[in-house]
Write a protein that holds these residues in place. Structure first.
Motif, PDB file in Angstrom:
ATOM      1  N   UNK A  94      38.814  -1.788 -70.094  1.00 45.58           N
ATOM      2  CA  UNK A  94      37.568  -1.029 -70.135  1.00 45.58           C
ATOM      3  C   UNK A  94      37.757   0.234 -70.963  1.00 45.58           C
ATOM      4  N   UNK A  95      36.912   0.454 -71.959  1.00 51.85           N
ATOM      5  CA  UNK A  95      37.041   1.691 -72.735  1.00 51.85           C
ATOM      6  C   UNK A  95      36.506   2.876 -71.942  1.00 51.85           C
ATOM      7  N   UNK A  96      36.971   4.048 -72.278  1.00 53.46           N
ATOM      8  CA  UNK A  96      36.477   5.249 -71.618  1.00 53.46           C
ATOM      9  C   UNK A  96      35.162   5.637 -72.278  1.00 53.46           C
ATOM     10  N   UNK A  97      34.089   5.570 -71.512  1.00 50.15           N
ATOM     11  CA  UNK A  97      32.776   5.905 -72.087  1.00 50.15           C
ATOM     12  C   UNK A  97      31.842   6.316 -70.963  1.00 50.15           C
ATOM     13  N   UNK A  98      30.864   7.121 -71.321  1.00 48.21           N
ATOM     14  CA  UNK A  98      29.918   7.611 -70.320  1.00 48.21           C
ATOM     15  C   UNK A  98      29.010   6.478 -69.835  1.00 48.21           C
ATOM     16  N   UNK A  99      28.596   6.577 -68.558  1.00 51.63           N
ATOM     17  CA  UNK A  99      27.632   5.614 -68.013  1.00 51.63           C
ATOM     18  C   UNK A  99      26.200   6.144 -68.144  1.00 51.63           C
ATOM     19  N   UNK A 100      26.063   7.410 -68.487  1.00 47.90           N
ATOM     20  CA  UNK A 100      24.715   7.973 -68.683  1.00 47.90           C
ATOM     21  C   UNK A 100      23.959   8.202 -67.390  1.00 47.90           C
ATOM     22  N   UNK A 101      24.701   8.472 -66.308  1.00 53.03           N
ATOM     23  CA  UNK A 101      24.026   8.674 -65.020  1.00 53.03           C
ATOM     24  C   UNK A 101      23.477  10.089 -64.868  1.00 53.03           C
ATOM     25  N   UNK A 102      23.991  11.005 -65.701  1.00 54.81           N
ATOM     26  CA  UNK A 102      23.605  12.413 -65.552  1.00 54.81           C
ATOM     27  C   UNK A 102      22.100  12.584 -65.743  1.00 54.81           C
ATOM     28  N   UNK A 103      21.546  11.832 -66.643  1.00 58.15           N
ATOM     29  CA  UNK A 103      20.098  11.934 -66.905  1.00 58.15           C
ATOM     30  C   UNK A 103      19.299  11.625 -65.622  1.00 58.15           C
ATOM     31  N   UNK A 105      20.385  11.902 -62.551  1.00 52.41           N
ATOM     32  CA  UNK A 105      20.583  12.991 -61.592  1.00 52.41           C
ATOM     33  C   UNK A 105      19.701  14.188 -61.962  1.00 52.41           C
ATOM     34  N   UNK A 106      19.684  14.527 -63.256  1.00 55.20           N
ATOM     35  CA  UNK A 106      18.904  15.697 -63.686  1.00 55.20           C
ATOM     36  C   UNK A 106      17.418  15.508 -63.391  1.00 55.20           C
ATOM     37  N   UNK A 107      16.962  14.292 -63.501  1.00 51.30           N
ATOM     38  CA  UNK A 107      15.556  14.026 -63.182  1.00 51.30           C
ATOM     39  C   UNK A 107      15.296  14.348 -61.710  1.00 51.30           C
ATOM     40  N   UNK A 108      16.213  13.902 -60.857  1.00 56.28           N
ATOM     41  CA  UNK A 108      16.095  14.207 -59.419  1.00 56.28           C
ATOM     42  C   UNK A 108      16.103  15.720 -59.203  1.00 56.28           C
ATOM     43  N   UNK A 109      17.043  16.373 -59.826  1.00 53.46           N
ATOM     44  CA  UNK A 109      17.202  17.829 -59.642  1.00 53.46           C
ATOM     45  C   UNK A 109      15.940  18.585 -60.069  1.00 53.46           C
ATOM     46  N   UNK A 110      15.281  18.085 -61.125  1.00 50.44           N
ATOM     47  CA  UNK A 110      14.088  18.750 -61.667  1.00 50.44           C
ATOM     48  C   UNK A 110      12.938  18.742 -60.666  1.00 50.44           C
ATOM     49  N   UNK A 155      31.176  14.659 -64.735  1.00 52.10           N
ATOM     50  CA  UNK A 155      29.988  15.066 -65.504  1.00 52.10           C
ATOM     51  C   UNK A 155      28.819  15.346 -64.566  1.00 52.10           C
ATOM     52  N   UNK A 156      28.687  14.517 -63.542  1.00 59.80           N
ATOM     53  CA  UNK A 156      27.605  14.723 -62.559  1.00 59.80           C
ATOM     54  C   UNK A 156      27.795  16.057 -61.840  1.00 59.80           C
ATOM     55  N   UNK A 157      29.042  16.319 -61.421  1.00 60.19           N
ATOM     56  CA  UNK A 157      29.327  17.576 -60.715  1.00 60.19           C
ATOM     57  C   UNK A 157      29.028  18.767 -61.618  1.00 60.19           C
ATOM     58  N   UNK A 158      29.405  18.618 -62.882  1.00 61.46           N
ATOM     59  CA  UNK A 158      29.170  19.697 -63.845  1.00 61.46           C
ATOM     60  C   UNK A 158      27.666  19.927 -64.027  1.00 61.46           C
ATOM     61  N   UNK A 159      26.904  18.843 -63.925  1.00 60.59           N
ATOM     62  CA  UNK A 159      25.439  18.951 -64.081  1.00 60.59           C
ATOM     63  C   UNK A 159      24.774  19.486 -62.813  1.00 60.59           C
ATOM     64  N   UNK A 193      34.420  18.244 -58.515  1.00 58.62           N
ATOM     65  CA  UNK A 193      34.032  19.434 -57.754  1.00 58.62           C
ATOM     66  C   UNK A 193      32.684  19.216 -57.077  1.00 58.62           C
ATOM     67  N   UNK A 194      32.674  18.384 -56.074  1.00 56.89           N
ATOM     68  CA  UNK A 194      31.448  18.132 -55.306  1.00 56.89           C
ATOM     69  C   UNK A 194      31.859  17.669 -53.920  1.00 56.89           C
ATOM     70  N   UNK A 195      30.931  17.724 -52.982  1.00 61.94           N
ATOM     71  CA  UNK A 195      31.212  17.184 -51.645  1.00 61.94           C
ATOM     72  C   UNK A 195      31.170  15.658 -51.758  1.00 61.94           C
ATOM     73  N   UNK A 196      32.229  15.015 -51.319  1.00 66.31           N
ATOM     74  CA  UNK A 196      32.319  13.559 -51.490  1.00 66.31           C
ATOM     75  C   UNK A 196      32.115  12.861 -50.141  1.00 66.31           C
TER      76      UNK A 196
END
Lengths: 324, 480
Positions: A94-103, A105-110, A155-159, A193-196
């Protein structure tokens, strides 16, 4: 919420329309956005402290992730109904690549001011649905999925994702895997860096359990998990396994399931309060979180909403008793 | 004119030219309008049930309420038809399209409604409640009324195979440390109890032979809506009575009675139960769905004869039937007379039909687990016009039974299933009458489609234990 909110029948039909090329990807995305907003609003009105996006974008707990994992081959013709699993395989590293889940999450956060939770299906579960044609074994595949997804969690935690839940429903079907399953979770959350939270249930496919048994198989392996909370289903199964928390005294919190998501009958606040009181016999209030047994995906929306309201009312009752 | 042959056999083949010729003559005689003839649908059915609800010829109008020129649908029973009665029966069937003529031709026992709500099912229910009275009257057990003269549920080799399969499941669960302390099994629709008794007998023997100790852990729940049937089933399980519980249970909704045992049963079984649950039919024609509404009636000649024999005015026949259904055969003060009236009335009952478009049915109610888009999905691979069973009772029963299954449990149903919707184009699958009860084939294809969305795959295997048996065995596996 554990993760998913009720999946409306109309959305199921629209998902199927998308597969039949009757609506565009763009339209479907807009429909998803509206469905997420509605799910958030219902949770807020029900009175939940922590909300999710309700997961309407996910066809099921597996494909949403496997579709986004680079290097996974998906047979798009293998699905008859949107809820079916794709036939997926991995034929090289498996190559190292983003899954694009941050978008997502950001929608939820908004759209909410409440605390949020974002749910990730764990490496053990994804491994079980993936045809492995490259790695020497399931454990190696799970570890590499965890390695790739670890970057996504960071990336999610950073977002701003403050709570991230790992869903591992297949542990209960394959208790012999638990030891390496927990190691994979530890790799997945390493340095995040998030509550798991780790959610382990007995399956919720089609709103029914896939297995039965006791959570005893989780112990002591789960004590090594680098998590802050273990969330388990108790409302449907009864509270017998709560005693495992007394016996093993784990360092993490308990997320106690107090709503049976495999039954349309709506619990009363009293029933919820009883479940919580029973959990308080083994875990102090500061180490206890209250939630449904699992996702509400298969419940009719009105039933899911009423169950959440009952959960909130029952929790309030106990909080009053505790003077909180 | 569109002519459709169902279940072509030599007699039906010989009848076909006669039907075409008779229709041609009716057009020539002005009895059928040429424009109507152009769109007319004629269906030839071989009705295999000796007693049934069919006239020799039936004609109904097909179209939406707003249609000024509905299509005529003519159904001919090729088993009853003869060269002599064909034309007069066609003329009679056409004439009763006129409501005034219809009123002269028959005595209705109810208003038009979907068949599942028909008075026919009240008769069926009353039959099972008075089974021993029927058996006394006919001098034979109800199983002897079955086409093969016995139930496929009681074949020892078939039951043994089921036992071995079940034992293997338990053994596998035990090896995986998944076997619960109590092993729950459920029989829905117990019949004589013989099948259940034989199952537990054979299970006990196998358990002993193989040195396991599952038998004492069995909890056998026997459910039936008829208390009389439950009582009659007790002797068949007397050797295992300490393991058995008898429950009055609505086969349409076992979950209602047993919700406290949700996800607990490892084996649920029934034989020839689905084919006796309320059913209705749907027609898809020109892409639109129609309910087949029915009205039970007695042909005037028969009504007069029965009324005279039992000294009741013809006009009171409907009320007398209702009294019979409410009170039972004692309604007339003499059970023997009541039974005899019942049998003659039942034999005489026919069903007339009309088609009601879904869009003209504001109170449209499809069974649990099914809605119109799902129905369209299931029918997507069967293009064209089609009339099929909705098997509402079987669907409801199925959807309300599977939540009782343990994750490793399975449902096994022995019954007569239509496994492919296309088969409805080449056969007649009921309703028919068996003694005082109703029999319908079960729409297994529809059931399979509904099951997929409830998390189960449905499979059918042929019943190999009796030559020429029409029975097949449905079993479920969890859907991934």
């Amino acid at each position: 919420m554990v993760g998913s909110y009720a999946m409306p029948g109309w959305l199921e039909r629209l998902k199927t329309d998308f597969f039949a090329r009757r609506i565009s990807h763009h339209d479907l995305d807009e429909i998803y956005d509206a469905a997420v907003k509605a799910a958030i609003k219902d949770q807020e009105i029900a009175g939940l402290d922590i909300v999710t996006d309700g997961e309407p974008r996910r066809d099921n707990i597996v494909d949403y992730f496997l579709e986004r994992l680079s290097g996974v081959h998906i047979d798009r013709s293998s699905k008859k109904f949107y809820y079916d699993f794709y036939d997926s395989s991995v034929t090289s590293k498996l190559p190292t690549a983003s899954l694009g889940l941050v978008r997502d999450f950001q929608f939820l956060r908004t759209f909410t001011d409440r605390a949020t939770k974002f749910c990730i299906t764990g490496p053990h579960c994804l491994t079980k649905r993936l045809r492995n044609q490259f790695y020497p074994g399931e454990e190696a595949l799970a570890m590499d999925i965890a390695r790739v997804m670890n970057l996504e969690l960071k990336a999610l935690a950073k977002a701003g994702a403050e709570i991230i839940q790992i869903d591992e429903p297949y542990y209960s079907g394959f208790p012999e895997d638990v030891k390496w399953g927990i190691q994979a979770v530890n790799t997945l959350v390493d340095g995040v860096q998030a509550k798991i939270l780790l959610h382990v249930c007995y399956g919720n496919r089609y709103g029914k359990p896939s297995w039965e048994g006791s959570y005893r198989y989780l112990f002591p392996a789960v004590l090594d998990a680098k998590i802050q909370q273990l969330t388990l289903e108790f409302a449907r199964r009864g509270g017998e396994d709560l005693d495992l928390f007394r016996e093993f005294k784990p360092p993490f919190e308990l997320g106690v399931g107090v709503i049976d998501v495999k039954n349309d009958e709506i619990e009363t606040p009293d029933m919820v309060a009883q479940h919580i009181r029973r959990a308080l016999e083994v875990v102090p209030a500061e180490k206890l979180a209250v939630m449904p047994d699992c996702g509400c995906f298969h419940l009719p929306r009105d039933v899911a909403f009423s169950k959440l309201k009952a959960m909130v009312e029952g929790t309030k009752t106990v909080r009053r008793e505790l003077g909180k | 004119m569109n002519l459709q042959l169902n279940h072509l056999n030599s007699k039906a083949a010989a009848i076909t030219p006669m039907v075409v010729e008779a229709l041609n003559q009716l057009v020539a005689d002005g009895c059928i309008d040429a424009a109507q003839f152009a769109t007319m649908q004629v269906q030839l059915d071989w009705v295999q049930y000796k007693t049934n609800f069919r006239e020799v010829v039936q004609v109904s109008k097909l179209g939406r309420e707003r249609d000024e020129n509905p299509v005529l649908v003519m159904r001919v029973d090729t088993r009853q038809v003869t060269p002599e009665n064909l034309r007069p029966e066609m003329l009679r069937a056409l004439s009763v399209l006129d409501p005034a003529k219809c009123a002269e031709d028959r005595v209705p026992l109810e208003d038009f409604k979907s068949f599942r709500y028909s008075i026919g099912w009240e008769f069926n229910k009353r039959y099972w409640g008075n089974l021993s009275d029927w058996e006394r009257m006919t001098g034979k057990g109800y199983q002897e009324a079955l086409p093969g003269g016995k139930s496929d549920g009681n074949q020892e080799d078939a039951v043994l195979d089921s036992v071995v399969e079940f034992w293997s499941l338990l053994h596998d669960m035990e090896e995986r440390k998944q076997l619960p302390a109590e092993i729950l099994i459920l029989e829905i629709g117990v019949g004589t109890g013989n099948r259940c008794g034989m199952f537990v007998d054979l299970f006990h023997k196998l358990d002993q032979q193989r040195g396991t100790s599952y038998y004492p852990r069995l909890r056998v729940l026997m459910g039936d809506y008829s208390l009389e049937t439950l009582d009659m089933s007790r002797p068949a399980v007397k050797e295992h009575i300490h393991l058995c519980s008898f429950l009055a249970l609505d086969a349409l909704n076992p979950l209602k009675t047993l919700s406290f045992l949700r996800h607990k049963f490892l084996y649920i079984h029934s034989t020839n139960m689905y084919d006796n649950l309320p059913n209705e039919e749907i027609m898809r024609w020109n892409g639109d769905f129609y309910y087949v509404h029915t009205r039970a009636y007695v042909p005037k000649g028969e009504a007069v004869r029965i009324a005279e024999k039992y000294k009741t005015p013809v006009a009171d026949l409907r009320a007398t039937a209702e009294k019979l259904l409410t009170i039972g055969p004692d309604f007339a003060g003499d059970r023997g007379c009541g039974m005899s009236f019942w049998a003659e009335l039942w034999k005489a009952i026919r069903l007339e039909e009309k088609y009601v478009a879904f869009e003209d049915s504001p109170d449209l109610m499809l069974p649990t687990g099914l809605d119109v888009p799902r129905l369209e999905d299931i029918l997507a691979n069967v293009p064209g016009d089609l009339r099929f069973h909705l098997s509402s009772g079987a669907l409801e029963s199925f959807v309300n039974t599977i939540p009782l299954l343990h994750p490793r449990g399975y449902l096994q149903v022995q019954d007569i299933f239509v496994q492919d919707l296309k088969d409805y184009r080449v056969g007649y699958y009921g309703p028919g009458k068996l003694d005082g009860s109703i029999v319908n084939w079960v729409d297994g294809a529809l059931l399979k489609g509904v099951a997929e969305r409830t998390g189960y795959d449905v499979h059918f295997r042929p019943y190999k234990y009796r030559e020429n048996s029409k029975t097949s065995v449905l079993y479920t596996t969890p859907r991934e």
